[in-house]
Design a protein around this motif. Structure first.
Motif, PDB file in Angstrom:
ATOM      1  N   GLU A 233       0.677  -1.133   0.079  1.00  0.00           N
ATOM      2  CA  GLU A 233      -0.162   0.085  -0.016  1.00  0.00           C
ATOM      3  C   GLU A 233       0.908   1.337  -0.027  1.00  0.00           C
ATOM      4  N   ILE A 234       1.984   1.260   0.800  1.00  0.00           N
ATOM      5  CA  ILE A 234       2.864   2.503   0.764  1.00  0.00           C
ATOM      6  C   ILE A 234       3.393   2.706  -0.682  1.00  0.00           C
ATOM      7  N   HIS A 235       3.695   1.569  -1.544  1.00  0.00           N
ATOM      8  CA  HIS A 235       4.484   1.618  -2.805  1.00  0.00           C
ATOM      9  C   HIS A 235       3.261   2.257  -3.623  1.00  0.00           C
ATOM     10  N   LEU A 236       2.221   1.855  -3.343  1.00  0.00           N
ATOM     11  CA  LEU A 236       1.150   2.159  -4.394  1.00  0.00           C
ATOM     12  C   LEU A 236       0.582   3.641  -4.091  1.00  0.00           C
ATOM     13  N   GLU A 237       0.579   3.984  -2.954  1.00  0.00           N
ATOM     14  CA  GLU A 237       0.338   5.454  -2.639  1.00  0.00           C
ATOM     15  C   GLU A 237       1.452   6.458  -3.273  1.00  0.00           C
ATOM     16  N   THR A 238       2.997   5.859  -2.867  1.00  0.00           N
ATOM     17  CA  THR A 238       3.999   6.531  -3.568  1.00  0.00           C
ATOM     18  C   THR A 238       3.650   6.584  -5.104  1.00  0.00           C
ATOM     19  N   LEU A 239       3.346   5.645  -5.637  1.00  0.00           N
ATOM     20  CA  LEU A 239       3.232   5.557  -7.197  1.00  0.00           C
ATOM     21  C   LEU A 239       2.106   6.349  -7.710  1.00  0.00           C
ATOM     22  N   LEU A 240       0.949   6.566  -7.117  1.00  0.00           N
ATOM     23  CA  LEU A 240      -0.112   7.380  -7.469  1.00  0.00           C
ATOM     24  C   LEU A 240       0.330   8.817  -7.383  1.00  0.00           C
ATOM     25  N   ASN A 241       0.675   9.084  -6.019  1.00  0.00           N
ATOM     26  CA  ASN A 241       1.139  10.425  -6.076  1.00  0.00           C
ATOM     27  C   ASN A 241       2.258  11.171  -6.806  1.00  0.00           C
ATOM     28  N   ALA A 242       2.870  10.377  -7.359  1.00  0.00           N
ATOM     29  CA  ALA A 242       4.048  10.671  -8.338  1.00  0.00           C
ATOM     30  C   ALA A 242       3.476  10.646  -9.693  1.00  0.00           C
ATOM     31  N   SER A 243       2.142  10.200 -10.021  1.00  0.00           N
ATOM     32  CA  SER A 243       1.644  10.251 -11.341  1.00  0.00           C
ATOM     33  C   SER A 243       1.162  11.562 -11.657  1.00  0.00           C
ATOM     34  N   SER A 244       1.448  11.930 -12.881  1.00  0.00           N
ATOM     35  CA  SER A 244       0.788  13.306 -13.373  1.00  0.00           C
ATOM     36  C   SER A 244      -0.597  13.365 -13.841  1.00  0.00           C
ATOM     37  N   ASP A 245      -1.120  12.017 -13.871  1.00  0.00           N
ATOM     38  CA  ASP A 245      -2.667  11.767 -14.157  1.00  0.00           C
ATOM     39  C   ASP A 245      -3.537  11.927 -12.591  1.00  0.00           C
ATOM     40  N   VAL A 246      -2.939  11.899 -11.562  1.00  0.00           N
ATOM     41  CA  VAL A 246      -3.535  11.675 -10.548  1.00  0.00           C
ATOM     42  C   VAL A 246      -3.600  13.018  -9.588  1.00  0.00           C
ATOM     43  N   ALA A 247      -4.751  13.665  -9.100  1.00  0.00           N
ATOM     44  CA  ALA A 247      -5.164  14.759  -8.710  1.00  0.00           C
ATOM     45  C   ALA A 247      -4.895  14.766  -7.056  1.00  0.00           C
ATOM     46  N   ARG A 248      -5.564  13.507  -6.704  1.00  0.00           N
ATOM     47  CA  ARG A 248      -5.698  13.288  -5.095  1.00  0.00           C
ATOM     48  C   ARG A 248      -5.722  12.138  -4.622  1.00  0.00           C
ATOM     49  N   VAL A 249      -4.909  11.499  -3.572  1.00  0.00           N
ATOM     50  CA  VAL A 249      -4.862  10.414  -3.009  1.00  0.00           C
ATOM     51  C   VAL A 249      -5.001  10.317  -1.577  1.00  0.00           C
ATOM     52  N   VAL A 250      -6.136   9.571  -1.151  1.00  0.00           N
ATOM     53  CA  VAL A 250      -6.603   9.508   0.339  1.00  0.00           C
ATOM     54  C   VAL A 250      -6.623   8.511   0.739  1.00  0.00           C
ATOM     55  N   PRO A 251      -5.626   7.989   1.707  1.00  0.00           N
ATOM     56  CA  PRO A 251      -5.583   6.505   2.253  1.00  0.00           C
ATOM     57  C   PRO A 251      -6.828   6.442   3.283  1.00  0.00           C
ATOM     58  N   ILE A 252      -7.508   5.117   3.064  1.00  0.00           N
ATOM     59  CA  ILE A 252      -8.492   4.860   4.005  1.00  0.00           C
ATOM     60  C   ILE A 252      -8.059   3.739   4.968  1.00  0.00           C
TER      61      ILE A 252
ATOM     62  N   ASP B   3      -8.828   0.722   0.414  1.00  0.00           N
ATOM     63  CA  ASP B   3      -7.588   1.280   0.812  1.00  0.00           C
ATOM     64  C   ASP B   3      -7.480   2.767   0.332  1.00  0.00           C
ATOM     65  N   PHE B   4      -7.881   3.231  -0.940  1.00  0.00           N
ATOM     66  CA  PHE B   4      -7.584   4.593  -1.095  1.00  0.00           C
ATOM     67  C   PHE B   4      -8.769   4.946  -1.922  1.00  0.00           C
ATOM     68  N   ASP B   5      -9.152   6.363  -1.804  1.00  0.00           N
ATOM     69  CA  ASP B   5      -9.872   7.166  -2.750  1.00  0.00           C
ATOM     70  C   ASP B   5      -9.049   7.946  -3.564  1.00  0.00           C
ATOM     71  N   VAL B   6      -9.036   7.788  -4.762  1.00  0.00           N
ATOM     72  CA  VAL B   6      -8.174   8.254  -5.733  1.00  0.00           C
ATOM     73  C   VAL B   6      -8.970   8.968  -6.842  1.00  0.00           C
ATOM     74  N   THR B   7      -8.667  10.533  -6.904  1.00  0.00           N
ATOM     75  CA  THR B   7      -9.148  11.392  -7.751  1.00  0.00           C
ATOM     76  C   THR B   7      -8.302  11.830  -8.998  1.00  0.00           C
ATOM     77  N   LEU B   8      -8.437  11.498 -10.373  1.00  0.00           N
ATOM     78  CA  LEU B   8      -7.643  11.778 -11.506  1.00  0.00           C
ATOM     79  C   LEU B   8      -7.698  13.207 -11.732  1.00  0.00           C
ATOM     80  N   THR B   9      -6.901  13.683 -12.470  1.00  0.00           N
ATOM     81  CA  THR B   9      -6.943  15.283 -12.863  1.00  0.00           C
ATOM     82  C   THR B   9      -8.043  15.469 -13.913  1.00  0.00           C
ATOM     83  N   THR B  10      -8.337  14.486 -14.364  1.00  0.00           N
ATOM     84  CA  THR B  10      -9.696  14.406 -15.260  1.00  0.00           C
ATOM     85  C   THR B  10     -11.102  14.581 -14.706  1.00  0.00           C
ATOM     86  N   GLY B  11     -10.988  14.250 -13.349  1.00  0.00           N
ATOM     87  CA  GLY B  11     -12.134  14.252 -12.390  1.00  0.00           C
ATOM     88  C   GLY B  11     -12.698  12.870 -11.995  1.00  0.00           C
TER      89      GLY B  11
END
Length: 400
Positions: free
Chosen positions: A255-274, A281-289
């Motif tokens: 999960e830590i590695h996935l969170e790191t990967l998602l936060n580093a992605s230019s396509d991802v606007a927001r990552v919230v661990p649950i 495990d995560f709520d993820v919002t992309l830059t496209t909404g």
């Protein structure tokens, strides 16, 4: 074929003409307060040094050294210093594993040596293993100035995939440490600890920054080490010897590695661990909404006969009185992220829309316990909104 260096088996040993760098390293160990008890030949690379430190500690260091120089070229920025990671002639250029001490007593380091500015830059030996010979590493004038001013400087550098190779780091970042020669022992300790604990880029950055803050080369005890009054190695042994703990920790690490990967992605606007029982495990919002509820699962180290990766998609606990209670409902989360580390040795992930996955034959409203991670699974989370996935049994259609 492995060769012997200082009585140790090393995957590849090369002829070296970097005798000035060899002499510089010997001097650096002395400036750091170490006594060199043993040094392998200067014309063979990598070099092995046996050191006695001022606290009577003995440590072995296997050094892969490269020359860092400024060469102004039309195709590169003028403020850049470059080191070519080359050993031997071009016929020997190939990806070869680094030499390592399986017991973790000796340290393996890759050093970019800047003789002109009297400083050294260390790159992550975990990311460069196997070492991709023939590529170049770069440092900026601004980073040279920081090392000159502070003696120890840590920064993250973006890693881009090339035409012939993927990016080395799952987070597309690597940690580089620049230091004056009198701090080379601090760096050796950092690399030994990073290798023993398998520190990824963010954790390696944190450990290096802590050393730079003046902790004498040894990071302070973790809060769990203080609470349990055990060393980090003892805690790791407890985890290793308890199956349930081991499974839980592997899940948390993924999960830590996935969170790191998602936060580093230019396509991802927001990552919230649950961090709540019974939830994804995560709520993820992309830059496209687009919004996804993401569940992270570890793939099995064993693959299916056809080469597909295998991931178990069910809960760890079996609720009493509920048929198929360990199985997930098809609407429990939107995306399944499969961590492939156990199968590939790399912190990489594949993504699938959960609604597209095969259902259990006895409970059609629930997902099958075992899933094939095949070519239909996406390399990036954002790819799921760009192309449809194959539809699993019991599903009429999938809209992306």
């Amino acid at each position: 074929m492995e060769e012997q260096l200082a009585g140790r088996a090393v995957p590849a040993i090369y002829n070296s003409r970097r005798k000035d760098i060899y002499a510089y390293l010997l001097d650096a160990f002395g400036r750091a307060g170490a006594r060199v008890l043993y040094a392998s030949q200067s014309n063979r690379s990598p070099h092995f040094f046996g050191l006695l430190l001022d606290n009577e500690e003995r440590i072995g260091v296997l050094v892969y050294p490269y020359r860092l120089t400024k060469r102004v070229t039309k195709s590169r920025p003028a403020d850049e210093l470059r080191a070519e990671l080359r050993n031997g002639g071009e016929a020997q250029w190939a990806e070869r594993p680094l030499g390592r001490d399986i017991a973790g007593v000796d340290a393996t380091v890759i050093l970019l040596v800047d003789l002109q500015n009297d400083m050294i830059f260390g790159i992550d030996a975990q990311l460069y293993d196997p070492i991709p010979l023939g590529i170049s590493a770069y440092v900026k004038d601004a980073q040279v100035n920081e090392v000159r001013a502070t003696g120890w400087y840590v920064w993250e550098k973006e890693v881009r995939p090339g035409q012939r190779r993927d990016a080395r780091s799952p987070s597309n970042l690597e940690t580089i440490v620049g230091f004056r020669p009198d701090r080379i022992i601090d760096y050796v300790r950092l690399e030994r600890r990073a290798a023993l604990l398998g520190l990824d880029t963010p954790l390696r950055f944190a450990a290096a920054a802590l050393i730079g803050a003046g902790n004498g080369g040894e990071p302070v005890r973790h809060v769990l080490e203080q609470e349990f009054d055990l060393s980090s190695q003892q805690i790791l042994d407890v985890i290793r010897n308890a199956k349930r703990l081991s499974v839980a920790v592997r899940g948390g690490v993924a999960e830590i590695h996935l969170e790191t990967l998602l936060n580093a992605s230019s396509d991802v606007a927001r990552v919230v661990p649950i961090d709540e029982d019974g939830r994804h495990d995560f709520d993820v919002t992309l830059t496209t909404g687009e919004f996804f509820r993401v569940e992270c699962k570890n793939a099995s180290p064993k693959q299916y006969a056809n080469g597909d990766y295998k991931v178990e998609l069910q809960k760890t606990r079996d609720p009493k009185g509920e048929p198929g209670g360990r199985l997930y409902s098809a609407d429990a989360f939107d995306v399944t992220a499969a961590c492939l580390f156990s199968a590939t040795g790399r912190w990489e992930f594949r993504f699938a829309l959960t609604a597209s996955l095969p259902r259990d034959e006895h409970h059609p409203d629930k997902l099958a316990a075992m899933q094939h991670v095949d070519s239909n699974w996406a390399m990036r989370l954002s790819d799921l909104v760009r192309r449809p996935l194959a539809v699993g049994p019991g599903v009429d259609s999938v809209t992306t």
